[in-house]
Enzyme design. Structure first.
Site, PDB file in Angstrom:
ATOM      1  N   HIS A  33       0.841  -1.212   0.000  1.00  0.00           N
ATOM      2  CA  HIS A  33       0.000   0.000   0.000  1.00  0.00           C
ATOM      3  C   HIS A  33       0.870   1.255   0.000  1.00  0.00           C
ATOM      4  O   HIS A  33       0.466   2.299   0.492  1.00  0.00           O
ATOM      5  CB  HIS A  33      -0.979   0.011   1.189  1.00  0.00           C
ATOM      6  CG  HIS A  33      -2.057  -1.026   1.044  1.00  0.00           C
ATOM      7  ND1 HIS A  33      -3.203  -0.794   0.317  1.00  0.00           N
ATOM      8  CD2 HIS A  33      -2.142  -2.296   1.484  1.00  0.00           C
ATOM      9  CE1 HIS A  33      -3.957  -1.896   0.342  1.00  0.00           C
ATOM     10  NE2 HIS A  33      -3.335  -2.821   1.035  1.00  0.00           N
ATOM     11  N   ASP A  35       2.559   1.993  -3.025  1.00  0.00           N
ATOM     12  CA  ASP A  35       2.711   2.451  -4.416  1.00  0.00           C
ATOM     13  C   ASP A  35       1.874   3.691  -4.706  1.00  0.00           C
ATOM     14  O   ASP A  35       2.376   4.674  -5.255  1.00  0.00           O
ATOM     15  CB  ASP A  35       2.464   1.319  -5.441  1.00  0.00           C
ATOM     16  CG  ASP A  35       1.158   0.579  -5.306  1.00  0.00           C
ATOM     17  OD1 ASP A  35       0.369   0.898  -4.398  1.00  0.00           O
ATOM     18  OD2 ASP A  35       0.907  -0.320  -6.148  1.00  0.00           O
ATOM     19  N   SER A  66     -12.364 -17.448 -22.594  1.00  0.00           N
ATOM     20  CA  SER A  66     -11.625 -17.742 -21.379  1.00  0.00           C
ATOM     21  C   SER A  66     -11.783 -19.224 -21.056  1.00  0.00           C
ATOM     22  O   SER A  66     -12.900 -19.694 -20.797  1.00  0.00           O
ATOM     23  CB  SER A  66     -12.168 -16.899 -20.219  1.00  0.00           C
ATOM     24  OG  SER A  66     -11.833 -17.513 -18.992  1.00  0.00           O
ATOM     25  N   GLY A 119      -7.819 -14.287  -7.007  1.00  0.00           N
ATOM     26  CA  GLY A 119      -8.230 -13.763  -5.700  1.00  0.00           C
ATOM     27  C   GLY A 119      -7.279 -14.105  -4.571  1.00  0.00           C
ATOM     28  O   GLY A 119      -7.638 -14.023  -3.399  1.00  0.00           O
ATOM     29  N   ALA A 120      -6.054 -14.516  -4.892  1.00  0.00           N
ATOM     30  CA  ALA A 120      -5.115 -14.913  -3.841  1.00  0.00           C
ATOM     31  C   ALA A 120      -4.130 -13.793  -3.513  1.00  0.00           C
ATOM     32  O   ALA A 120      -3.213 -13.973  -2.727  1.00  0.00           O
ATOM     33  CB  ALA A 120      -4.366 -16.173  -4.270  1.00  0.00           C
ATOM     34  N   GLY A 121      -4.306 -12.642  -4.142  1.00  0.00           N
ATOM     35  CA  GLY A 121      -3.376 -11.536  -3.890  1.00  0.00           C
ATOM     36  C   GLY A 121      -2.101 -11.667  -4.710  1.00  0.00           C
ATOM     37  O   GLY A 121      -1.086 -11.060  -4.400  1.00  0.00           O
ATOM     38  N   SER A 124      -3.547 -11.752 -10.400  1.00  0.00           N
ATOM     39  CA  SER A 124      -4.006 -12.392 -11.627  1.00  0.00           C
ATOM     40  C   SER A 124      -4.584 -11.334 -12.573  1.00  0.00           C
ATOM     41  O   SER A 124      -4.447 -11.451 -13.796  1.00  0.00           O
ATOM     42  CB  SER A 124      -5.050 -13.460 -11.324  1.00  0.00           C
ATOM     43  OG  SER A 124      -6.056 -12.931 -10.494  1.00  0.00           O
ATOM     44  N   ASP A 169       1.597  -3.895  -9.412  1.00  0.00           N
ATOM     45  CA  ASP A 169       1.321  -5.221  -9.974  1.00  0.00           C
ATOM     46  C   ASP A 169       1.625  -5.270 -11.471  1.00  0.00           C
ATOM     47  O   ASP A 169       2.236  -6.222 -11.966  1.00  0.00           O
ATOM     48  CB  ASP A 169      -0.146  -5.599  -9.737  1.00  0.00           C
ATOM     49  CG  ASP A 169      -0.514  -5.539  -8.267  1.00  0.00           C
ATOM     50  OD1 ASP A 169       0.402  -5.429  -7.438  1.00  0.00           O
ATOM     51  OD2 ASP A 169      -1.718  -5.592  -7.961  1.00  0.00           O
TER      52      ASP A 169
HETATM   53  C1  GLA Z   1      -2.992  -4.357  -4.815  1.00  0.00           C
HETATM   54  C2  GLA Z   1      -2.837  -3.178  -5.787  1.00  0.00           C
HETATM   55  C3  GLA Z   1      -1.411  -2.630  -5.777  1.00  0.00           C
HETATM   56  C4  GLA Z   1      -0.930  -2.362  -4.362  1.00  0.00           C
HETATM   57  C5  GLA Z   1      -1.217  -3.540  -3.443  1.00  0.00           C
HETATM   58  C6  GLA Z   1      -0.904  -3.250  -2.006  1.00  0.00           C
HETATM   59  O1  GLA Z   1      -2.252  -5.445  -5.243  1.00  0.00           O
HETATM   60  O2  GLA Z   1      -3.177  -3.562  -7.083  1.00  0.00           O
HETATM   61  O3  GLA Z   1      -1.332  -1.485  -6.566  1.00  0.00           O
HETATM   62  O4  GLA Z   1      -1.487  -1.182  -3.853  1.00  0.00           O
HETATM   63  O5  GLA Z   1      -2.570  -3.966  -3.509  1.00  0.00           O
HETATM   64  O6  GLA Z   1       0.450  -3.031  -1.852  1.00  0.00           O
END
Ligand code: GLA
Length: 383
Positions: A33, A35, A66, A119-121, A124, A169
């Site tokens: 958080h 960026d 898809s 959805g795993a962070g 994707s 990302d």
């Molecule tokens: C998500 C957002 C990124 C970043 C992260 C937290 O992945 O897409 O831009 O803010 O959360 O670091």
């Protein structure tokens, strides 16, 4: 990923051969958080991503299938309304954002699939935006630089998917390099590759397999809190453009002007900036104990100040601590998804076994386990 199968599916649907491209998901060692606050991030691309077979079709229509959703969608490049299917909005957004920048895309056919868990962070969605931005740029010889491709992906999220995300990302997905993490300064966009080969350690992700509702609106709300705190500080300190430029002293000067929630969010961001810098120094010395300590610090901040953790993630973090894991924290936006763990090899097996057992006892299902290999970014992988 079975690329031959992808090609066969493409040929069966569109009657011709397509070119193959991929773009990966990412991990982030530290700098969360930060960026969109002009701070540092420390991501790397992983060996899981989105794979697309694609061919220009000479029309102004995009025809996309898809594999994972077993869903087909068609849209015109001059249509105003975004498609119904959430996945198709990413493709639609990329085309629109290219167009807005004066790089008119042309119609194409595509079949795509992924092995980056949704959805795993692990981003994707950035992998999806990046694979199409990269492929169209290449096929149409548009010569768009990779930063602009990343911004095209980011604006797609902002304008078509409702997430006011930062640039991390998409940057990681496009710029990734095998064996290297990247430290990106999100104010200047300067970055540096850091070889990452922690001998004697492993990096493992534990996926809670939960995704909490309203994650995107909660994410956007965090961003608003930061911008509000920053505006108050900037009123007294015009040099402060982003929250990451501020110090705790500056934040304390405006403590009575902002609400407690915004104060806590800003406190986290300012602390996180310090932790990233500490981790960079520590990495240069091979001091993984300090890296790990900072990771736990980030978890604490994300859980108690930024409030983007959840019961399942906190639980995994506690187990990591009990098992002697060097560093552990929630990774990515939060509200579910994964913890990233830096662990000594000797402790790996017992940690995974304990985490699985205790997590299943508490939440009724196993966490998923992904070992991480830092890999290359977006690229063409076949004619
Ligand atoms: C998500 C957002 C990124 C970043 C992260 C937290 O992945 O897409 O831009 O803010 O959360 O670091």
């Amino acid at each position: 990923m079975d690329l031959q199968q992808l090609q066969r599916t493409f040929e069966a649907r569109f009657g011709q051969h397509g070119a193959l491209y991929t773009s990966p998901g990412r991990i982030n060692l530290i700098g969360e958080h930060t960026d969109y606050n002009g701070g540092f991030v420390f991501p790397g691309a992983i060996d899981k991503g989105i794979y697309a077979c694609i061919r220009l079709n000479g029309t102004s229509t995009v025809r996309a299938y898809s594999v994972d959703y077993d869903d087909y969608c068609e849209f015109g490049l001059h249509e105003e309304d975004k498609p119904q299917a959430a996945w198709a909005r990413y493709l639609f957004g990329v085309c629109r954002e290219m167009d807005k920048r004066g790089f008119a895309p042309s119609g194409f056919d595509t079949v795509f699939a992924g092995d980056v868990p949704l959805g795993a962070g692990l981003s994707s969605s950035a992998a999806l935006e990046s694979v199409f931005a990269f492929a169209l740029n290449d096929l149409l010889h548009l010569n768009i630089d990779k930063f602009e491709l990343a911004r095209i992906g980011q604006s797609t999220e902002h304008n078509y998917c409702g997430v006011k995300c930062g640039i991390m990302d998409q940057f990681a997905s496009l710029f990734g390099q095998a064996g290297h993490l990247m430290r990106l300064n999100c104010t200047t966009m300067e970055f540096e590759y850091f070889p990452f080969n922690p001998v004697g350690y492993k990096v493992v992700l534990l996926d809670t397999a939960v995704k909490h509702e309203l994650a995107s609106s909660a994410y956007n709300k965090r961003r608003e809190s930061c911008e509000n705190a920053c505006a108050h500080i900037a009123a007294k300190h015009p040099d402060v453009k982003f929250l990451s430029d501020a110090t705790m002293e500056m934040l304390n000067e405006v403590k009575n002007e902002i609400n407690t929630e915004d104060y806590k969010r800003a406190e986290y961001v300012i602390g996180e900036k310090q932790r990233v810098l500490e981790v960079c120094d520590a990495l240069k010395k091979g001091d993984y104990e300090t890296v790990g300590k900072c990771m736990y610090g980030t978890h604490q901040g994300m859980s108690k100040l930024y409030e983007v953790s959840c019961e399942e993630l906190d639980f995994l973090n506690d187990i990591a601590k009990e098992c002697g894991v060097t560093g552990s924290r929630v990774m990515g936006g939060g509200f579910g998804g994964c913890t990233i763990n830096l662990i000594e090899e000797a402790l790996y097996e017992p940690f995974i076994a304990t985490a699985k057992q205790k997590f299943a006892e508490e939440f009724g299902h196993d966490p998923k386990v992904y070992e991480v290999t830092i890999s290359d970014g977006a690229r063409k992988i076949g004619e």
